[in-house]
Scaffold this motif. Structure first.
Motif, PDB file in Angstrom:
ATOM      1  N   ASP A 198      51.520  37.408  34.289  1.00 38.39           N
ATOM      2  CA  ASP A 198      50.482  37.517  35.310  1.00 38.39           C
ATOM      3  C   ASP A 198      50.146  36.176  35.958  1.00 38.39           C
ATOM      4  O   ASP A 198      49.900  36.104  37.155  1.00 38.39           O
ATOM      5  CB  ASP A 198      49.205  38.110  34.712  1.00 38.39           C
ATOM      6  N   GLY A 199      50.089  35.112  35.157  1.00 39.19           N
ATOM      7  CA  GLY A 199      49.737  33.806  35.700  1.00 39.19           C
ATOM      8  C   GLY A 199      48.439  33.842  36.480  1.00 39.19           C
ATOM      9  O   GLY A 199      47.428  34.409  36.031  1.00 39.19           O
ATOM     10  N   TRP A 200      48.448  33.279  37.702  1.00 42.17           N
ATOM     11  CA  TRP A 200      47.227  33.192  38.521  1.00 42.17           C
ATOM     12  C   TRP A 200      46.749  34.550  39.009  1.00 42.17           C
ATOM     13  O   TRP A 200      45.609  34.665  39.474  1.00 42.17           O
ATOM     14  CB  TRP A 200      47.442  32.252  39.701  1.00 42.17           C
ATOM     15  N   HIS A 201      47.575  35.578  38.891  1.00 43.30           N
ATOM     16  CA  HIS A 201      47.135  36.924  39.287  1.00 43.30           C
ATOM     17  C   HIS A 201      45.943  37.393  38.454  1.00 43.30           C
ATOM     18  O   HIS A 201      45.218  38.295  38.867  1.00 43.30           O
ATOM     19  CB  HIS A 201      48.284  37.918  39.117  1.00 43.30           C
ATOM     20  N   GLN A 202      45.738  36.787  37.290  1.00 44.47           N
ATOM     21  CA  GLN A 202      44.611  37.174  36.443  1.00 44.47           C
ATOM     22  C   GLN A 202      43.262  36.901  37.108  1.00 44.47           C
ATOM     23  O   GLN A 202      42.273  37.588  36.823  1.00 44.47           O
ATOM     24  CB  GLN A 202      44.646  36.399  35.130  1.00 44.47           C
ATOM     25  N   VAL A 203      43.218  35.910  37.993  1.00 44.76           N
ATOM     26  CA  VAL A 203      41.946  35.484  38.565  1.00 44.76           C
ATOM     27  C   VAL A 203      41.312  36.602  39.389  1.00 44.76           C
ATOM     28  O   VAL A 203      40.111  36.854  39.305  1.00 44.76           O
ATOM     29  CB  VAL A 203      42.132  34.217  39.433  1.00 44.76           C
ATOM     30  N   GLU A 204      42.104  37.276  40.189  1.00 46.20           N
ATOM     31  CA  GLU A 204      41.568  38.362  41.011  1.00 46.20           C
ATOM     32  C   GLU A 204      42.287  39.676  40.760  1.00 46.20           C
ATOM     33  O   GLU A 204      42.255  40.579  41.590  1.00 46.20           O
ATOM     34  CB  GLU A 204      41.644  37.990  42.500  1.00 46.20           C
ATOM     35  N   GLN A 205      42.967  39.777  39.632  1.00 45.95           N
ATOM     36  CA  GLN A 205      43.675  41.004  39.263  1.00 45.95           C
ATOM     37  C   GLN A 205      44.570  41.503  40.396  1.00 45.95           C
ATOM     38  O   GLN A 205      44.425  42.603  40.930  1.00 45.95           O
ATOM     39  CB  GLN A 205      42.679  42.097  38.871  1.00 45.95           C
ATOM     40  N   VAL A 206      45.513  40.642  40.801  1.00 42.21           N
ATOM     41  CA  VAL A 206      46.462  41.008  41.849  1.00 42.21           C
ATOM     42  C   VAL A 206      47.454  42.013  41.296  1.00 42.21           C
ATOM     43  O   VAL A 206      48.136  41.758  40.298  1.00 42.21           O
ATOM     44  CB  VAL A 206      47.215  39.761  42.366  1.00 42.21           C
TER      45      VAL A 206
END
Length: 715
Positions: free
Chosen positions: A438-446
């Motif tokens: 997920d990486g940075w996708h975790q920040v806004e649940q992409v």
């Protein structure tokens, strides 16, 4: 003693807080070493044409072109009269500047050309023989205020920034007064409405006009696709799109249907299999235009102007850095400070363990910073935000956090499948994408779309199960939204790589980050464009103006981009103010003659023909029972011309003590029940409380009565 001039009262309060100055006087704060006063934005404005010569009170074509030999300033006016608040504040600033104990003046107005212009116009008007310094800040936290005072620069070092601001102001005044006046006389004689002409307005209008024309001229065309279903020896299936001579869309259906009919049961082979581990990095930090585009695109009912206002409020509350920036990176000198901000705002987040501070060039890069760094949070954590503030703040915070998260990782697979028996000339392409991290996708649940493909090896034999053709129609270009319009204004219409745009286009733009939202808003207000949901379209007036107005250079993005670039060059000391203004005045002379010589017809204006709104009755007047209505300045009795004194002013001083303004809902409750329960009142020490308010008559006037609910009364 130093006199500090802030651009707004809220900023002056931030400076006073940082310096621990509590004593507030009428129009300023006073401490042992500093006096802090403020403007309300522009306290001074340029003369109107009629201030130079009374004949301009009535326009005539023969009066134009008109360029003053000397541009003069006056106190800001409201309804053609000097603004009493501005006049009073200028007098306070002047008195403070002349105090014998004041040794120098420090301008703390915003660090941009408009802020420089605001501060310099006020200070030059004072004629106080005191050295002037400049405080250059990107945020209003205590640490930055103290640092800014320590490193204040002589104001003389900012002459080129002031010249850019003056050049913009004088040029826009001259273009507006001359071309708006002559165009109105020419195309709308006797109509009582104004045809607005502006350096930034017209090219922006043309962008929307061109897209409307593209959509209107579009002719849909039918095309066809063929999708086949294949099966592996193990029973797994996957689809592939027929591709021939690099085409996947075809204008003829018959040939595809022939291929489809031959597919069932045919043997095939995976002639090419490619698997790649791909890393997806987060989008860059926000500048203002990109923040506006992100939010207006994501949330219904938002405009670029609304985003700017809320971002400005968050900036003045010390929660984010300066929002009117065109940069998408941070200055390299901010490494230590940024690390501290990241540590403060990442505590307790569910993905905190994945956050790693880095000094990547993608984040810290002086070459990609122009005047102000990208927008990021400060180290101060918000205690309470309303819904709209939370949307803007969280967008800035999340984009910042993403920079320090690992990239999202994907496995991308491409399979080329070809029939063994030569049934078809082409082959079938299948593409898969599986998220591995997920990486940075975790920040806004992409949540991107994933396509899973079976584990097929190159050369593996397969079986075609079926083939199906599908009909499609080409679609027209989409109407512009505020997001797409802002992007074109920012890049001057050029299609550039995201990471290179700032470098290639420095200075070339339609307007600035600070003015684009106002340009879009004004186009709506004057009736040149309208919004349908998120889509922007020309009105009939806007379209006629583009088609008929003879000064076509004003619609040219390249022409306007060059003017903005020249202002940029003045700011950088590469072009002198006088050369720029001479070229603008020469352009105006020519443009005025072009308009006078034009023989096209009238251009209808929608600005003054909007449907008249029905005045809402809020309740009955408690004195004469006539309807109480809302005006620009108050809620009052409609019988005021007959002498009824009932009125509740919107700038009511009593309510202002509690940081409150009367609202339509409050007034309705007062008139119906005789009282209103109000939440969110603030005491002198900053505490929030609720109370009951009554508006009671005392003689010929009304005044507020504050009541607190008794314990146990249920209120």
């Amino acid at each position: 003693m130093d006199l500090i001039l802030a651009e707004k009262p809220s900023v002056a309060k931030n400076i006073a807080d940082a310096l621990e100055i509590k004593a507030k006087k009428d129009g300023y704060y006073e401490g042992d070493a500093y006096l802090i006063t403020w403007a309300f934005g522009h306290l001074l404005e340029l003369y109107d044409a009629k201030d130079y010569d009374p004949k301009f009170a009535r326009w005539q074509e023969s009066y134009f072109p008109f360029i003053p030999t000397q541009f003069k300033y006056k106190v800001k006016s409201t309804y053609n009269k000097p603004d009493t608040g501005a006049k009073k504040q200028l007098a306070i600033i002047s008195r403070l500047a002349r105090r014998h104990d004041v040794r120098r003046i420090i301008s703390a107005c915003d660090y941009d050309r408009e802020g420089q212009l605001i501060g310099d116009s006020i200070i030059s008007n004072l004629r106080a023989d005191k050295p002037v310094f400049r405080m250059l800040l990107n945020e209003w936290t205590k640490q930055e205020v103290l640092r800014g005072l320590k490193h204040a620069r002589p104001n003389s070092e900012l002459i080129t920034l002031r010249d850019a601001g003056v050049s913009r102001q004088w040029a826009d005044w001259a273009i507006g007064i001359n071309l708006t006046s002559v165009a109105t006389l020419k195309y709308q004689p006797g109509r009582g409405s104004v045809l607005n002409i502006g350096r930034v307005l017209l090219p922006t209008l043309k962008i929307i006009y061109d897209r409307d024309k593209e959509i209107a001229a579009f002719t849909p065309e039918r095309y066809y696709k063929l999708v086949a279903l294949f099966q592996t020896a193990g029973g797994a299936t996957y689809e592939g799109v027929y591709t021939c001579k690099k085409q996947t869309a075809f204008s003829e259906k018959q040939g595809l249907e022939q291929v489809a009919s031959l597919l069932p049961g045919k043997l095939a082979r995976a002639v090419h299999v490619e698997r790649n581990e791909k890393k997806e990095y987060p989008p860059v930090l926000f500048n203002l235009s990109q923040l506006q585009g992100h939010i207006t695109n994501k949330y219904k009912g938002w405009t670029a102007d609304k985003v700017l206002k809320i971002a400005q409020s968050l900036y003045e509350k010390k929660l984010i850095t300066y929002p009117r920036t065109s940069s998408t990176a941070l200055e390299e000198s901010l490494v230590k400070k940024t690390a501290a901000v990241l540590k403060a705002i990442s505590k307790g987040l569910p993905y905190e363990k994945d956050i790693r501070f880095t000094t990547s060039k993608r984040i810290f890069n002086n070459a990609k910073v122009e005047s102000h760094s990208a927008i990021i949070p400060t180290y101060m954590l918000p205690k309470r935000l309303n819904t709209e503030e939370a949307i803007v703040y969280n967008a800035v915070k999340n984009r910042f956090l993403m920079q320090f998260m690992p990239p999202a990782e994907f496995l991308e697979t491409t399979i080329h499948t070809k029939l063994e028996e030569g049934v078809a000339e082409g082959f079938f392409v299948s593409k898969g994408r599986e998220k591995r991290a997920d990486g940075w996708h975790q920040v806004e649940q992409v949540n991107g779309k994933e396509t899973f493909l079976p584990n097929v090896e190159e050369g593996e034999r397969l079986k075609a199960l079926s083939g199906k053709t599908s009909d499609h129609m080409t679609t027209p270009p989409k109407p512009h939204t505020e997001k797409t319009l802002l992007h074109i204004m920012e890049t001057c219409g050029r299609k550039l790589d995201k990471d290179d745009a700032e470098q290639l286009m420095k200075g070339y733009a339609i307007g600035t980050a600070a003015t684009r939202a106002d340009t879009i808003k004004k186009l709506k207000d004057i009736g040149y464009i309208h919004a349908s949901g998120k889509a922007l379209h020309c009105t009939e007036t806007g379209a006629k103006l583009v088609e008929q107005f003879p000064v076509q250079r004003l619609f040219d993005l390249a022409f306007t981009g060059r003017l903005e670039k020249q202002l940029f060059d003045i700011e950088k000391g590469r072009l002198d103010k006088q050369s720029f203004l001479q070229s603008i005045f020469a352009f105006i002379e020519t443009a005025v003659q072009e308009i006078k010589a034009d023989e096209t017809g009238k251009i209808e204006s929608m600005a003054k023909t909007k449907k008249r709104q029905v005045t809402e009755t809020l309740g009955k007047c408690p004195l004469c029972e006539k309807p109480v209505i809302e005006t620009n300045k108050a809620f009052g009795c409609s019988g005021w011309k007959s002498g009824c004194p009932f009125v509740i002013w919107k700038n009511d001083k009593y309510l202002a003590r509690f940081k409150k303004k009367p609202t339509k809902t409050m007034v309705k409750s007062l008139l119906k029940h005789g009282f209103v329960n109000v939440k969110g009142l603030k005491s002198k020490n900053g505490k929030t409380f609720s109370a009951t308010l009554r508006y009671q008559q005392q003689g010929n006037y009304f005044s507020w009565v504050l009541e607190f609910p008794k314990r146990g009364d249920g209120q």
